[in-house]
Write an enzyme that holds these catalytic residues in place. Structure first.
Site, mmCIF file in Angstrom:
data_model
loop_
_atom_site.group_PDB
_atom_site.id
_atom_site.type_symbol
_atom_site.label_atom_id
_atom_site.label_comp_id
_atom_site.label_asym_id
_atom_site.label_seq_id
_atom_site.Cartn_x
_atom_site.Cartn_y
_atom_site.Cartn_z
ATOM 1 N N CYS A 124 -1.620 -4.521 1.978
ATOM 2 C CA CYS A 124 -1.265 -5.374 3.115
ATOM 3 C C CYS A 124 -2.246 -5.152 4.269
ATOM 4 O O CYS A 124 -2.700 -6.106 4.910
ATOM 5 C CB CYS A 124 0.157 -5.074 3.558
ATOM 6 S SG CYS A 124 0.619 -5.952 5.054
ATOM 7 N N CYS A 177 7.216 -2.522 2.738
ATOM 8 C CA CYS A 177 6.628 -2.977 3.997
ATOM 9 C C CYS A 177 7.072 -4.372 4.385
ATOM 10 O O CYS A 177 7.089 -4.717 5.544
ATOM 11 C CB CYS A 177 5.109 -2.915 3.920
ATOM 12 S SG CYS A 177 4.417 -3.799 2.515
#
Length: 346
Positions: free
Chosen positions: A100, A192
């Site tokens: 990410c 996340c």
């Protein structure tokens, strides 16, 4: 003199809120941005994105800054979720946080911010940037450089980590003294992007469960599982084998759909000194450093090591054995506080 324009990623948590407050205080022209990376409920688990956005909005209003919302769901699925599912299907353990940061926060997000007039971006990560070097955070227990090493070093001069020099306890104090609406908000946990969803529930939405065997070193079948992809090397809980000594996963074979376990926690199968890494990102040439340490997962200690190799083919040798060096996870090398770089464990 015009102050530089900084777009700060506001996740709705306390760390990014304090990062924004400090930038405002330092006189930057600050714009908040909420990144919408995921909004779908998974396997009956509620996705908190609306709460996070509301929280980010209240922080922006409190600091009297604009809040933009960038929708990166498509890019996120393509570069993070798909990568993750693909890795699990192959029986390796990916790290979505690392991906990410590489693909979304310091690539797609950075580009969009710069396109919209930002000079720099900021996030609430615990890390420090100094002279285009990535350094560990002042608060060693919160340091997040393990997840940041894959950021392209060429964009270092566009990135600010406002809380990298501050201890976590102090971050909460600053939030309170600024009356930030997030001062008492608990830290987010879990995946996340989805919050508190157990990984196997998440994976079961995308990968069809398929019964397979749990096997020991001698080939004895000890039990059954619903998909080898849901296991990780070193795992000892949730194996569904009762009684006696604990078993540890030492190998996963998604082709035969078998999970291999041992009760010997000192077995060579489970503990290694030597391993290889690939798909590397280097902030400086690793072979030029004398005193290297390496972390093989976020919460592991930094172990002294040697590295040999070139052109994305590196072998790392530790000065002591380490349990569960897991294919697919990252090995990140340090020289003191400085991030040298790292790669994906083979």
């Amino acid at each position: 003199l015009q102050m530089s324009k900084v777009f700060v990623g506001l996740s709705g948590g306390v760390d990014s809120s304090v990062a924004a407050a400090l930038l405002v205080e330092q006189g930057y022209d600050v714009t908040g941005v909420y990144m919408k990376n995921w909004s779908k409920d998974i396997a009956g688990h509620y996705c908190p994105w609306k709460d996070d956005l509301a929280s980010a909005r209240s922080v922006a209003a409190h600091l009297n800054i604009e809040l933009k919302v960038y929708d990166f769901e498509k890019q996120y699925f393509k570069s993070v979720t798909a990568y993750m599912l693909d890795a699990y299907k192959k029986g390796i353990t990916p790290n979505p946080d690392v991906m990410c940061n590489q693909e979304i926060k310091f690539k797609v997000f950075l580009k969009k911010c710069l396109d919209e007039g930002a000079d720099k971006i900021a996030t609430g990560h615990y890390a420090r940037m100094h002279d285009a070097k990535l350094l560990k955070a002042a608060d060693g227990s919160k340091d997040q450089t393990y997840f940041l090493y894959r950021m392209n070093p060429r964009v270092a001069d566009r990135v600010i980590f406002p809380i990298g020099d501050i201890k976590k306890s102090r971050v909460r104090e600053i939030a309170l003294s600024h009356n930030l609406p997030t001062a008492a908000r608990p830290d987010s946990q879990g995946l996340c992007f989805v919050g508190n969803v157990p990984m196997k529930d998440f994976l079961s939405e995308f990968i069809k469960p398929k019964q397979g065997e749990v096997v020991d070193e001698s080939g004895n079948i000890l039990g059954l599982h619903m998909g080898a992809y849901a296991f990780t090397v070193g795992q000892r809980h949730g194996l569904g084998i009762g009684g006696g000594k604990p078993y540890f996963v030492y190998k996963i074979d998604t082709k035969s759909n078998k999970v291999f376990v041992t009760t010997d926690e000192h077995a060579d199968l489970l503990n290694k000194k030597d391993f290889k890494i690939t798909d590397c990102v280097w902030w400086s040439n690793p072979t030029n450093h004398k005193d290297l340490t390496v972390k093989v997962r976020y919460r592991s200690e930094a172990i002294k090591c040697k590295i040999i190799g070139s052109n994305d083919n590196y072998a790392i040798s530790l000065n002591k054995t380490e349990r569960a060096i897991t294919p697919g996870q990252s090995a990140v090398l340090y020289d003191g506080d400085e991030v040298v770089g790292g790669g994906v464990i083979l």
